[in-house]
Design an enzyme around this catalytic site. Structure first.
Site, PDB file in Angstrom:
ATOM      1  N   SER A 126       0.844  -1.198   0.000  1.00 36.55           N
ATOM      2  CA  SER A 126       0.000   0.000   0.000  1.00 36.55           C
ATOM      3  C   SER A 126       0.876   1.242   0.000  1.00 36.55           C
ATOM      4  O   SER A 126       1.667   1.469   0.922  1.00 36.55           O
ATOM      5  CB  SER A 126      -0.898   0.028   1.243  1.00 36.55           C
ATOM      6  OG  SER A 126      -1.463   1.321   1.361  1.00 36.55           O
ATOM      7  N   HIS A 165      -1.180  -1.238  -4.375  1.00 41.93           N
ATOM      8  CA  HIS A 165      -2.468  -0.868  -3.780  1.00 41.93           C
ATOM      9  C   HIS A 165      -2.485   0.629  -3.495  1.00 41.93           C
ATOM     10  O   HIS A 165      -1.574   1.163  -2.842  1.00 41.93           O
ATOM     11  CB  HIS A 165      -2.641  -1.669  -2.489  1.00 41.93           C
ATOM     12  CG  HIS A 165      -3.966  -1.536  -1.830  1.00 41.93           C
ATOM     13  ND1 HIS A 165      -5.094  -2.229  -2.253  1.00 41.93           N
ATOM     14  CD2 HIS A 165      -4.360  -0.807  -0.760  1.00 41.93           C
ATOM     15  CE1 HIS A 165      -6.110  -1.933  -1.465  1.00 41.93           C
ATOM     16  NE2 HIS A 165      -5.704  -1.061  -0.548  1.00 41.93           N
ATOM     17  N   ASP A 215      -4.552   3.633  -1.872  1.00 39.89           N
ATOM     18  CA  ASP A 215      -5.617   3.954  -0.929  1.00 39.89           C
ATOM     19  C   ASP A 215      -6.078   5.393  -1.099  1.00 39.89           C
ATOM     20  O   ASP A 215      -5.399   6.330  -0.680  1.00 39.89           O
ATOM     21  CB  ASP A 215      -5.107   3.747   0.501  1.00 39.89           C
ATOM     22  CG  ASP A 215      -5.016   2.280   0.863  1.00 39.89           C
ATOM     23  OD1 ASP A 215      -6.027   1.571   0.698  1.00 39.89           O
ATOM     24  OD2 ASP A 215      -3.938   1.837   1.294  1.00 39.89           O
ATOM     25  N   MET A 240      -8.654   8.268  -0.140  1.00 40.68           N
ATOM     26  CA  MET A 240      -9.556   8.642   0.961  1.00 40.68           C
ATOM     27  C   MET A 240     -10.081  10.049   0.749  1.00 40.68           C
ATOM     28  O   MET A 240      -9.318  10.944   0.356  1.00 40.68           O
ATOM     29  CB  MET A 240      -8.807   8.598   2.289  1.00 40.68           C
ATOM     30  CG  MET A 240      -8.171   7.255   2.584  1.00 40.68           C
ATOM     31  SD  MET A 240      -7.230   7.334   4.113  1.00 40.68           S
ATOM     32  CE  MET A 240      -6.550   5.672   4.147  1.00 40.68           C
ATOM     33  N   HIS A 268      -8.149   1.407  -4.260  1.00 39.84           N
ATOM     34  CA  HIS A 268      -9.112   1.147  -3.190  1.00 39.84           C
ATOM     35  C   HIS A 268      -9.761   2.484  -2.855  1.00 39.84           C
ATOM     36  O   HIS A 268      -9.163   3.320  -2.172  1.00 39.84           O
ATOM     37  CB  HIS A 268      -8.358   0.553  -1.985  1.00 39.84           C
ATOM     38  CG  HIS A 268      -9.192   0.359  -0.777  1.00 39.84           C
ATOM     39  ND1 HIS A 268      -8.646   0.062   0.460  1.00 39.84           N
ATOM     40  CD2 HIS A 268     -10.542   0.396  -0.585  1.00 39.84           C
ATOM     41  CE1 HIS A 268      -9.622  -0.051   1.347  1.00 39.84           C
ATOM     42  NE2 HIS A 268     -10.774   0.156   0.746  1.00 39.84           N
ATOM     43  N   MET A 293     -11.868   4.638  -0.919  1.00 39.46           N
ATOM     44  CA  MET A 293     -12.588   4.865   0.342  1.00 39.46           C
ATOM     45  C   MET A 293     -13.247   6.229   0.224  1.00 39.46           C
ATOM     46  O   MET A 293     -12.867   7.204   0.892  1.00 39.46           O
ATOM     47  CB  MET A 293     -11.597   4.814   1.515  1.00 39.46           C
ATOM     48  CG  MET A 293     -11.124   3.400   1.819  1.00 39.46           C
ATOM     49  SD  MET A 293      -9.666   3.353   2.866  1.00 39.46           S
ATOM     50  CE  MET A 293      -8.407   3.445   1.611  1.00 39.46           C
ATOM     51  N   MET A 320     -11.839  -5.722   4.943  1.00 38.68           N
ATOM     52  CA  MET A 320     -11.036  -4.836   5.794  1.00 38.68           C
ATOM     53  C   MET A 320     -10.760  -5.534   7.123  1.00 38.68           C
ATOM     54  O   MET A 320     -11.688  -6.009   7.794  1.00 38.68           O
ATOM     55  CB  MET A 320     -11.757  -3.513   6.080  1.00 38.68           C
ATOM     56  CG  MET A 320     -11.905  -2.573   4.899  1.00 38.68           C
ATOM     57  SD  MET A 320     -10.385  -2.174   4.011  1.00 38.68           S
ATOM     58  CE  MET A 320      -9.368  -1.447   5.316  1.00 38.68           C
ATOM     59  N   ASP A 330      -6.981  -6.428   3.930  1.00 39.52           N
ATOM     60  CA  ASP A 330      -6.313  -5.124   4.008  1.00 39.52           C
ATOM     61  C   ASP A 330      -6.407  -4.567   5.415  1.00 39.52           C
ATOM     62  O   ASP A 330      -7.501  -4.329   5.932  1.00 39.52           O
ATOM     63  CB  ASP A 330      -7.023  -4.177   3.017  1.00 39.52           C
ATOM     64  CG  ASP A 330      -6.384  -2.802   2.923  1.00 39.52           C
ATOM     65  OD1 ASP A 330      -5.372  -2.546   3.595  1.00 39.52           O
ATOM     66  OD2 ASP A 330      -6.936  -1.985   2.166  1.00 39.52           O
TER      67      ASP A 330
HETATM   68  C1  DX5 Z   1      -6.617   1.512   5.474  1.00 44.10           C
HETATM   69  C2  DX5 Z   1      -6.031   1.184   4.119  1.00 44.10           C
HETATM   70  C3  DX5 Z   1      -4.963   0.139   4.136  1.00 44.10           C
HETATM   71  C4  DX5 Z   1      -3.849   0.429   5.040  1.00 44.10           C
HETATM   72  C5  DX5 Z   1      -2.834  -0.665   5.053  1.00 44.10           C
HETATM   73  O1  DX5 Z   1      -7.629   2.432   5.328  1.00 44.10           O
HETATM   74  O2  DX5 Z   1      -7.034   0.712   3.258  1.00 44.10           O
HETATM   75  O3  DX5 Z   1      -4.520  -0.179   2.833  1.00 44.10           O
HETATM   76  O4  DX5 Z   1      -3.245   1.650   4.751  1.00 44.10           O
HETATM   77  O5  DX5 Z   1      -1.830  -0.236   5.863  1.00 44.10           O
HETATM   78  P1  DX5 Z   1      -1.184  -1.131   7.000  1.00 44.10           P
HETATM   79  O6  DX5 Z   1      -0.586  -2.297   6.285  1.00 44.10           O
HETATM   80  O7  DX5 Z   1      -0.193  -0.229   7.598  1.00 44.10           O
HETATM   81  O8  DX5 Z   1      -2.275  -1.549   7.934  1.00 44.10           O
HETATM   82 ZN    ZN Z   2      -6.551  -0.263   1.201  1.00 44.99          ZN
END
Ligand code: DX5
Ligand code: ZN
Length: 245
Positions: free
Chosen positions: A29, A54, A56, A58, A87, A89, A158, A193
């Site tokens: 990630s 990956h 992320d 947000m 991903h 979010m 998750m 994840d």
């Molecule tokens: C959380 C994210 C994850 C997260 C993974 O909202 O979707 O991808 O950042 O990070 P670690 O491996 O540090 O938990």
């Molecule tokens: Zn993620």
């Protein structure tokens, strides 16, 4: 299921990776990378053999944090052949999916909790010619995705509450992983994840996960290449214990 068993990356130049191929994969990630050196961080994991990155995203609305968006991804696209796994979010995945595909994402995962019309979201993302995933928060039941379970390429469970990296793995999601492992067909990926590290990855693999997102356990270690090797070995060991559907 979907009939498309050879989903090749649309934007990345690599043809090595097909989402549907059954195999164990670690997907680092980018959230845990050093944001001031993203190009170099990408190169470290790519030269270690990573196929899936990956991403992320947000929005500060669906989750209480803001990470990065399509322009950052677009600026990285030309520097990598990895499969870009977005991903989202975000509260409005249908509205923004196209921008992420145009930025170079090969795959889009959305959260089931943001929509009451999941079939329309899946159909829209698929119309953009990328693969589609759906994500379940830690307490969101499998029944919430009944209507689309056989339409998606990937289900993401998750194992932390989304929004932040570096959280502790929640083992209570493992029964859900095991149940999904039974219900998904061989062409669908089961991703996990959150809090995936050398302590949690083997159990997650034994429950049936095949794609492991790891941020902190890769980028925040002294030797990401060695960490990837260790994570892959532990996941492979765990997968050997996974019950076959
Ligand atoms: C959380 C994210 C994850 C997260 C993974 O909202 O979707 O991808 O950042 O990070 P670690 O491996 O540090 O938990
Ligand atoms: Zn993620």
């Amino acid at each position: 299921m979907k009939g498309n068993t050879t989903i090749a990356p649309k934007n990345s130049q690599s043809s090595r990776f097909a989402l549907a191929h059954p195999a164990i994969r670690i997907a680092p990630s980018l959230l845990a990378a050093d944001f001031s050196r993203l190009k170099e961080e990408l190169a470290v994991v790519e030269s270690a053999g990573v196929e899936v990155l990956h991403l992320d995203v947000m929005d500060g609305h669906f989750v209480p944090n803001i990470s990065f968006g399509a322009p950052v991804i677009a600026s990285l696209r030309e520097h990598s052949k990895m499969f870009f796994d977005a991903h989202l979010m975000i509260a409005e995945p249908k509205r923004y999916a196209e921008a992420f595909v145009q930025a170079g994402c090969d795959h889009i995962t959305f959260h089931i909790d943001v929509t009451s019309a999941p079939v329309a979201v899946v159909d829209h993302i698929r119309s953009l010619d990328v693969s589609v995933g759906v994500c379940l928060n830690p307490t969101t039941p499998i029944s919430s995705i009944d209507a689309i379970l056989n339409r998606v390429d990937l289900v993401l469970v998750m194992s932390v509450w989304p929004g932040f990296g570096g959280q502790k793995f929640m083992p209570e999601v493992l029964p859900k992983v095991a149940e999904l492992h039974k219900r998904l067909d061989e062409h669908q990926r089961l991703q996990i994840d959150g809090g995936i590290d050398v302590r949690s990855i083997e159990e997650a693999a034994a429950a049936g996960a095949d794609t492991f997102v790891a941020g902190t356990a890769v980028f925040r270690t002294p030797d990401p290449t060695a960490s990837l090797t260790t994570l892959h070995r532990l996941a492979t060991t765990g997968a050997g214990r996974a019950a076959r559907p």
